[in-house]
Design an enzyme around this catalytic site. Structure first.
Site, PDB file in Angstrom:
ATOM      1  N   HIS A 160      46.150  32.410  27.472  1.00 12.20           N
ATOM      2  CA  HIS A 160      44.850  31.970  26.967  1.00 12.20           C
ATOM      3  C   HIS A 160      43.990  31.404  28.105  1.00 12.20           C
ATOM      4  O   HIS A 160      42.814  31.768  28.256  1.00 12.20           O
ATOM      5  CB  HIS A 160      45.054  30.915  25.878  1.00 12.20           C
ATOM      6  CG  HIS A 160      43.811  30.185  25.491  1.00 12.20           C
ATOM      7  ND1 HIS A 160      43.008  30.575  24.429  1.00 12.20           N
ATOM      8  CD2 HIS A 160      43.215  29.095  26.029  1.00 12.20           C
ATOM      9  CE1 HIS A 160      41.991  29.753  24.339  1.00 12.20           C
ATOM     10  NE2 HIS A 160      42.089  28.845  25.291  1.00 12.20           N
ATOM     11  N   GLU A 161      44.588  30.515  28.906  1.00  8.01           N
ATOM     12  CA  GLU A 161      43.827  29.886  29.995  1.00  8.01           C
ATOM     13  C   GLU A 161      43.375  30.920  31.025  1.00  8.01           C
ATOM     14  O   GLU A 161      42.236  30.880  31.499  1.00  8.01           O
ATOM     15  CB  GLU A 161      44.679  28.807  30.674  1.00  8.01           C
ATOM     16  CG  GLU A 161      45.009  27.613  29.800  1.00  8.01           C
ATOM     17  CD  GLU A 161      43.766  26.893  29.311  1.00  8.01           C
ATOM     18  OE1 GLU A 161      42.770  26.845  30.052  1.00  8.01           O
ATOM     19  OE2 GLU A 161      43.789  26.383  28.173  1.00  8.01           O
ATOM     20  N   HIS A 174      40.296  32.892  30.129  1.00 11.24           N
ATOM     21  CA  HIS A 174      38.995  32.308  30.490  1.00 11.24           C
ATOM     22  C   HIS A 174      38.542  32.801  31.857  1.00 11.24           C
ATOM     23  O   HIS A 174      37.362  33.086  32.081  1.00 11.24           O
ATOM     24  CB  HIS A 174      39.085  30.777  30.492  1.00 11.24           C
ATOM     25  CG  HIS A 174      39.136  30.160  29.125  1.00 11.24           C
ATOM     26  ND1 HIS A 174      38.174  30.385  28.167  1.00 11.24           N
ATOM     27  CD2 HIS A 174      40.036  29.310  28.554  1.00 11.24           C
ATOM     28  CE1 HIS A 174      38.473  29.707  27.075  1.00 11.24           C
ATOM     29  NE2 HIS A 174      39.600  29.055  27.276  1.00 11.24           N
ATOM     30  N   GLU A 218      36.635  30.359  23.322  1.00 10.86           N
ATOM     31  CA  GLU A 218      38.018  30.093  22.918  1.00 10.86           C
ATOM     32  C   GLU A 218      38.586  31.243  22.097  1.00 10.86           C
ATOM     33  O   GLU A 218      39.745  31.653  22.284  1.00 10.86           O
ATOM     34  CB  GLU A 218      38.099  28.779  22.139  1.00 10.86           C
ATOM     35  CG  GLU A 218      37.800  27.532  22.951  1.00 10.86           C
ATOM     36  CD  GLU A 218      38.740  27.375  24.131  1.00 10.86           C
ATOM     37  OE1 GLU A 218      39.958  27.625  23.953  1.00 10.86           O
ATOM     38  OE2 GLU A 218      38.268  27.025  25.223  1.00 10.86           O
TER      39      GLU A 218
END
Length: 463
Positions: free
Chosen positions: A323-324, A327, A403
């Site tokens: 997920h990070e 970004h 997100e």
């Protein structure tokens, strides 16, 4: 008397006060809606039956209720304090006190930058002292009550003093250079001031984790093993230029979990909090440095073992990192920097337009002088406050969109199932309450509510 019948100075002053209280009342109204949710939602809703057990649900409800109540009183105090400072002329008073200190040191009115630095030092000291009781209560009453605080009182004060000193070491030189640039920049000073703040922000982002954060927490390389190899392999698969993976001893101050990456160009590092890792032992401590602290905290740590946080297994940690890194891969980091710098340039441009307006200074008690630092405070903090509120809401909406996109990126890496379980664990570990008032959520949540994120992942979690 109508506002339109007042002088321009009084109109500006009362408009600033009125808007500040309008924002406070709006925020208090939203918080009251959310507190009602905390008070009335006492049983696990049917749609959450497979996510949270009743005991965890009740713990999170009470934790968030305590936090909301604390936020109400601290917010009310902050608003009342700000109003009294403006009404009683606290800003010009502190400026005069700074002038008296400089006079005794032999510096005249021509030393405006020195004057500004003394004022800034006194203002930050005042803010730190008035905020100290609230910080103590939050740490040693609320966080302690709900099992998150790991700090001793001595550690807390040592940490607070260190943070204050580090902040001053950065704030004072940067402010003095910014004021100097504005003074000598001529008609286009706003361009030079913007470029300067851009460089400073990039430098701070670059050096923070290597030189500033280690002043407060211990960072060690993630030991060799399966997790490190999997992280490096995942980074390589998406061309993330990973150079190092660190574990930070976040458990020394709090049991909340986190992970992030930093660095520019081909020098990226990943930082994992030890509280995030289910299978990670506490970091080795320097015995001579930690003996007294360990003795005083031994009983507390034993008591907390019964309430030990769950953490994430290796596959769930990889999903969180997926997920990070999403970004980064989707350009969210760069987009946020671009938006921030466009906003910064616009603000400096408008500051250049407004700085010559004497009524702005007179409105806040500066009838005979127009200090540049005071102009920055008045324009950026007060005059721009309506714009800042709108911008903040827009960035919150954008952040939620980012997100969802980062979750989808992790899902495309085949991490849907692990991210699904990781989000549930992290919500449980941090006592997040999964039921939100829709207006409160829309206005405040930079991350989508848990149920919305799980719903987006649910279709593919079996992949």
């Amino acid at each position: 008397m109508l506002l339109s019948e007042l002088s321009a100075e009084r109109q500006i002053f009362y408009s600033v006060l009125l808007f500040s209280w309008v924002v406070y009342v709006w925020e208090a109204y939203l918080a009251s809606r959310q507190r009602k949710i905390y008070r009335t939602t006492t049983h696990v809703p049917a749609e959450l039956g497979n996510i949270m057990d009743p005991e965890t649900f009740e713990k999170s409800r009470l934790y968030q209720l305590d936090k909301s109540t604390f936020s109400f009183w601290s917010g009310l105090y902050s608003e009342a304090e700000g109003t009294l400072i403006l009404v009683l002329g606290g800003i010009p008073f502190l400026w005069n006190v700074s002038e008296q200190i400089l006079d005794r040191a032999g510096f005249g009115p021509e030393y405006e930058i020195f004057h500004s630095l003394v004022f800034l030092l006194l203002a930050t000291m005042f803010s730190a002292l008035t905020g100290l009781p609230w910080s103590l209560y939050n740490t040693f009453v609320i966080e302690e009550k709900h099992g998150f605080n790991q700090q001793t009182l001595g550690f807390f004060f040592k940490d607070a003093i260190k943070k204050f000193l580090v902040t001053q070491c950065i704030l004072l030189p940067v402010t003095s250079l910014l004021l100097y640039i504005i003074k000598i920049g001529g008609d286009y000073f706003f361009i030079y001031a913007w470029l300067f703040t851009l460089v400073v922000s990039l430098v701070l982002v670059t050096i923070y984790a290597d030189y500033i954060a280690p002043l407060f927490d211990k960072f060690i390389p993630l030991p060799d093993g399966e997790l490190k190899e999997d992280i490096e392999q995942m980074a390589k698969s998406i061309d993330f230029p990973l150079t190092k993976v660190y574990v930070v001893e976040g458990s020394k101050r709090s049991s909340h979990s986190n992970a992030y990456f930093y660095g520019f160009f081909k020098n990226k590092r990943i930082v994992l909090f030890d509280t995030l890792l289910e299978d990670y032992s506490p970091l080795n401590k320097d015995e001579t440095e930690e003996t007294l602290e360990n003795e005083s905290a031994e009983v507390k740590l034993k008591a907390k073992n019964a309430n030990k946080k769950q953490g994430c297994n290796n596959q769930e940690v990889l999903a969180v990192l997926g997920h990070e890194l999403g970004h980064w891969k989707l350009g969210h980091t760069v987009k946020n920097i671009v938006i921030s710098q466009m906003n910064s340039f616009l603000c400096f441009f408008l500051f250049a337009v407004l700085i010559g307006r004497k009524e702005l200074f007179s409105a806040f008690g500066f009838d005979t002088t127009q200090p540049t630092l005071i102009g920055l405070m008045i324009i950026f903090q007060f005059i721009f406050s309506p714009y800042n509120e709108v911008l903040s809401f827009c960035l919150t909406v954008l952040s939620r969109r980012f997100e969802f996109q980062a979750d989808a990126f992790a899902k495309n890496l085949g991490k849907a199932k692990d991210l699904y379980s990781a989000l549930i664990k992290l919500n449980k570990d941090n006592l997040g309450f999964p039921v939100s008032d829709w207006i409160f959520s829309m206005w405040h949540y930079s991350h989508p509510p848990l149920l919305e994120r799980l719903q987006a992942l649910k279709a593919d979690k079996q992949d």
